[in-house]
Design a protein around this motif. Structure first.
Motif, mmCIF file in Angstrom:
data_model
loop_
_atom_site.group_PDB
_atom_site.id
_atom_site.type_symbol
_atom_site.label_atom_id
_atom_site.label_comp_id
_atom_site.label_asym_id
_atom_site.label_seq_id
_atom_site.Cartn_x
_atom_site.Cartn_y
_atom_site.Cartn_z
ATOM 1 N N SER A 159 52.123 -5.709 43.651
ATOM 2 C CA SER A 159 50.910 -6.263 43.029
ATOM 3 C C SER A 159 50.001 -5.184 42.468
ATOM 4 O O SER A 159 48.898 -5.485 41.986
ATOM 5 C CB SER A 159 50.137 -7.101 44.055
ATOM 6 N N GLY A 160 50.433 -3.918 42.547
ATOM 7 C CA GLY A 160 49.668 -2.835 41.947
ATOM 8 C C GLY A 160 48.732 -2.102 42.878
ATOM 9 O O GLY A 160 47.916 -1.283 42.426
ATOM 10 N N HIS A 161 48.813 -2.378 44.189
ATOM 11 C CA HIS A 161 47.920 -1.719 45.138
ATOM 12 C C HIS A 161 48.507 -0.393 45.634
ATOM 13 O O HIS A 161 49.731 -0.227 45.710
ATOM 14 C CB HIS A 161 47.667 -2.628 46.340
ATOM 15 N N LYS A 162 47.627 0.510 45.987
ATOM 16 C CA LYS A 162 48.012 1.788 46.592
ATOM 17 C C LYS A 162 48.046 1.583 48.111
ATOM 18 O O LYS A 162 47.014 1.271 48.718
ATOM 19 C CB LYS A 162 47.022 2.884 46.206
ATOM 20 N N VAL A 163 49.223 1.756 48.713
ATOM 21 C CA VAL A 163 49.432 1.357 50.101
ATOM 22 C C VAL A 163 49.822 2.561 50.963
ATOM 23 O O VAL A 163 50.614 3.420 50.538
ATOM 24 C CB VAL A 163 50.538 0.282 50.204
ATOM 25 N N LEU A 164 49.270 2.596 52.171
ATOM 26 C CA LEU A 164 49.613 3.588 53.190
ATOM 27 C C LEU A 164 50.018 2.841 54.457
ATOM 28 O O LEU A 164 49.433 1.809 54.786
ATOM 29 C CB LEU A 164 48.403 4.488 53.470
ATOM 30 N N TYR A 217 45.131 -0.267 50.759
ATOM 31 C CA TYR A 217 45.503 -0.907 52.022
ATOM 32 C C TYR A 217 46.114 0.102 52.977
ATOM 33 O O TYR A 217 46.923 0.950 52.575
ATOM 34 C CB TYR A 217 46.526 -2.031 51.784
ATOM 35 N N LEU A 218 45.725 -0.001 54.232
ATOM 36 C CA LEU A 218 46.358 0.734 55.322
ATOM 37 C C LEU A 218 46.960 -0.292 56.274
ATOM 38 O O LEU A 218 46.245 -1.107 56.867
ATOM 39 C CB LEU A 218 45.335 1.598 56.065
ATOM 40 N N LEU A 219 48.283 -0.269 56.407
ATOM 41 C CA LEU A 219 48.994 -1.206 57.270
ATOM 42 C C LEU A 219 49.413 -0.481 58.539
ATOM 43 O O LEU A 219 50.139 0.520 58.478
ATOM 44 C CB LEU A 219 50.227 -1.768 56.553
#
Length: 339
Positions: A159-164, A217-219
């Protein structure tokens, strides 16, 4: 227009426009995933209800006893079953209903009404506009927690998010390695710590990195088992305190991952975790491998916690954002078509 009327008009050919509106909400492939992933639940539920109406004699106590048995066997849950059968009794009496097809209509209408609770449910993840949205994934071992972190990471990146991602399950053998594999496969960085080390220190490092490098987002993958339940809950509380201190808006989401194949045991786990920590949403995995998908109705009735994702297959794209409209239609489709 209520949910029942909307899905009935859409999928029984009464309103092509409404059908197109529903299907335009997501790609057709998503609807097909619901169809395939919920096949076992749909057939178990619809076949038993159809058999009940096929052997119809009269609307008496025996009919309602049989209906209760069917609902409980479909893992709709005892309390939800009683609420539903009581609502059906009241509705058929108020409407002076006697014909089987009318009783079926009442049953489906009341099932949808109890699910809706007159409250709109937003299944979307919260998005923090002022910093990283931190999502803690909690749940017992073996439910697919680490896999869910990877799959949701995939969805967010698509979806285009920068994720960690953060591998804070430092106690389970292979958990860190498993999340690293997901990270390498998806091109998502993973923050790790020492084997058997302090999970909270991993969370601390991950929040610092997420804020410093502008992640959306940080998962956070967490432990599913320590020596005691008290230790587990204390560790989760420690993580939340660190996040609240280091991240301006604290923990945005705490997602409880549940295995749909366990049926009512999933509801028990949800109650236990909800007592110990504030659960904001549920991830129901392995729905494609069970006929117990009715547990979603039970969870919705007894706990005001929205289901946010459901697992409809093995691929990363098969962990879908939960769509109540598609779920309810898929569950009762066969009954609508047999009216």
């Amino acid at each position: 227009m209520g949910l029942f009327d909307r899905i009935k008009r859409a999928f029984t050919g009464e309103d092509k426009v409404v059908k197109e509106e529903i299907l335009d909400q997501e790609e057709q492939i998503v609807f097909e995933k619901y169809e395939k992933g919920m096949e076992k639940t749909r057939k178990s539920f619809s076949d038993r209800i159809s058999d009940l109406f096929t052997s119809w004699r009269e609307l008496d106590d025996e009919f309602f006893d049989d209906l209760e048995e069917i609902l409980i066997s479909a893992d709709v849950g005892f309390k939800m079953t009683l609420a539903l059968t009581d609502a059906i009794r009241d509705a058929v009496e108020a409407q002076n209903v006697h014909r089987p097809e009318d009783v079926k209509r009442v049953m489906l209408e009341e099932m949808v009404a109890i699910y809706e609770k007159d409250q709109p449910v937003n299944p979307d993840l919260i998005e923090n506009p002022d910093g990283p949205t931190v999502v803690l994934f909690v749940g017992v071992n073996g439910v697919g927690k680490t896999t869910s972190v990877g799959k949701i990471g995939y969805n967010l990146k698509q979806s285009g998010h920068k994720v960690l991602m953060a591998a804070a399950d430092t106690f389970r053998a292979g958990a860190v390695e498993q999340l690293n594999v997901w990270g390498e496969r998806l091109g998502i960085p993973v923050v790790t710590g020492a084997d058997q080390g302090d999970p909270a220190s991993v969370v601390f490092d991950a929040v610092k990195k997420a804020n410093a490098e502008g992640y959306d987002y940080l998962l956070v993958d967490t432990a599913g088992r320590l020596q005691t339940k008290a230790n587990l809950m204390a560790e989760l509380a420690k993580m939340k305190r660190i996040i609240e201190r280091e991240n301006p808006n604290g923990v945005q989401e705490v997602l409880l991952v549940l295995d749909a194949t366990t049926g009512q045991n999933a509801l028990i786990q949800a109650k236990q975790f909800n007592e110990a920590t504030e659960i904001s949403g549920l991830v129901l995995t392995k729905l494609d491998g069970t006929a117990k998908g009715g547990v979603i109705l039970s969870i919705r009735h007894e706990l005001d916690i929205p289901v946010k994702f459901i697992g409809l297959g093995e691929q990363a794209s098969d962990l879908q954002a939960f769509d109540a409209e598609k779920y309810m239609y898929t569950l009762i489709r066969d009954l609508l078509e047999k009216e």
